[in-house]
Write an enzyme that holds these catalytic residues in place. Structure first.
Site, mmCIF file in Angstrom:
data_model
loop_
_atom_site.group_PDB
_atom_site.id
_atom_site.type_symbol
_atom_site.label_atom_id
_atom_site.label_comp_id
_atom_site.label_asym_id
_atom_site.label_seq_id
_atom_site.Cartn_x
_atom_site.Cartn_y
_atom_site.Cartn_z
ATOM 1 N N HIS A 90 -3.618 33.184 46.544
ATOM 2 C CA HIS A 90 -3.208 34.354 47.340
ATOM 3 C C HIS A 90 -2.848 35.538 46.450
ATOM 4 O O HIS A 90 -2.143 35.377 45.448
ATOM 5 C CB HIS A 90 -2.011 34.006 48.223
ATOM 6 N N ASP A 115 3.051 43.141 50.124
ATOM 7 C CA ASP A 115 1.970 42.244 50.517
ATOM 8 C C ASP A 115 1.504 42.607 51.918
ATOM 9 O O ASP A 115 2.172 42.309 52.906
ATOM 10 C CB ASP A 115 2.450 40.793 50.475
ATOM 11 N N CYS A 164 -6.772 38.651 52.215
ATOM 12 C CA CYS A 164 -5.727 39.137 51.304
ATOM 13 C C CYS A 164 -6.259 39.948 50.137
ATOM 14 O O CYS A 164 -5.687 40.989 49.782
ATOM 15 C CB CYS A 164 -4.862 37.988 50.802
#
Length: 277
Positions: free
Chosen positions: A112, A129, A73
């Site tokens: 995250h 995202d 991520c």
């Protein structure tokens, strides 16, 4: 050296196959978001070797854009933030608690990275995202609006508010589970802005700690228009666009390396062991 010098928008857009407009508008935001996800795989090979990957734009360009690799991520969303800023969007880095399978939001740490992208002339920003490595993740950015279902590239999501003791509202991203016909919480976040040094710290922990799920087993995924393919340890799961799911166990190292090369477009570091369990 500034991020704009290290990041090359032309090379990035060629890599993800984007040939559309280069404007700071909602259509470009959605298109580049989806193109990024379909072109660049999610993978944790650095963390599997207990190495925290670099988040410097030049290194991300070398690894994800010019190399046959992906990332997790922090890498994906740092790279995508560079692209959005180069296109004229204002971007805020957010940090979220992944709550899939959790008993409560507070039981999970904030690990995250997600993004808030502002489109010039629009009143509400978008949650973007490209780095949530899970089936059912966002394929297109969604407006930051509570209690309103959003459908992007065939997937259904919504944002809801959750009780929170802090001064900022707590947002929760939920995905619709087709099999269960129910909503599943994916992660929770506030709109507090975070900066690169914050992610340098959490990236080091997630990439090196023996307690991190990404240092324990291989985790690789890619997304196309007709399927989502996930290698989680020895389990290979293919989820088709119609919801059909097939699973099988990978037989050994040779097959795991072949799958990475042929199905995920990833060349593993030489001599690396993929199946650690």
């Amino acid at each position: 050296m500034s991020d704009s010098v290290q990041f090359d928008l032309d090379v990035y857009l060629r890599r993800i196959g984007w040939e559309g407009e280069r404007r700071a508008d909602a259509a470009t935001l959605r298109g580049v978001h989806l193109a990024h996800l379909r072109a660049l795989p999610f993978e944790n090979l650095d963390a599997l070797r207990r190495q925290a990957p670099s988040l410097d734009p030049a290194d991300l360009m070398a690894k994800l854009v010019r190399g046959r690799r992906g990332g997790y991520c922090y890498e994906h969303n740092t790279l995508f933030a560079c692209a959005l800023r180069a296109l004229g969007f204002r971007v805020t880095l957010l940090v979220a608690r992944v709550v899939v399978g959790a008993d409560s939001i507070a039981s999970r740490p904030r690990t995250h990275m997600a993004l808030l992208a502002e489109v010039p002339g629009e009143a509400r920003p978008y949650l973007a995202d490209v780095g949530f490595g899970a089936i059912g993740s966002l394929l297109e950015p969604m407006p930051l609006v509570a209690d309103t279902e959003f459908t992007g590239a065939g997937r259904r999501h919504r944002l809801v508010h959750a009780p929170h003791d802090g001064p900022l509202e707590m947002w929760v991203l939920e995905a619709h589970d087709r099999a269960k016909e129910d909503w599943t919480a994916q992660y929770a976040f506030t709109l507090e802005p975070f900066e690169k040094p914050d992610f340098d710290v959490v990236n080091w922990y997630v990439g090196t700690s023996p307690r991190s799920p990404f240092t324990r087993r291989v985790y690789v995924q890619n997304v196309s228009a007709d399927r989502h393919l996930l290698l989680d340890g020895r389990l290979l799961t293919e989820t088709r666009a119609d919801g059909t799911v097939t699973e099988r166990e990978v037989t050994g190292e040779a097959e795991a390396h072949r799958l990475l090369e042929e199905e995920f477009g990833i060349t593993a570091p030489e001599g690396m062991t993929l199946l650690t369990d």
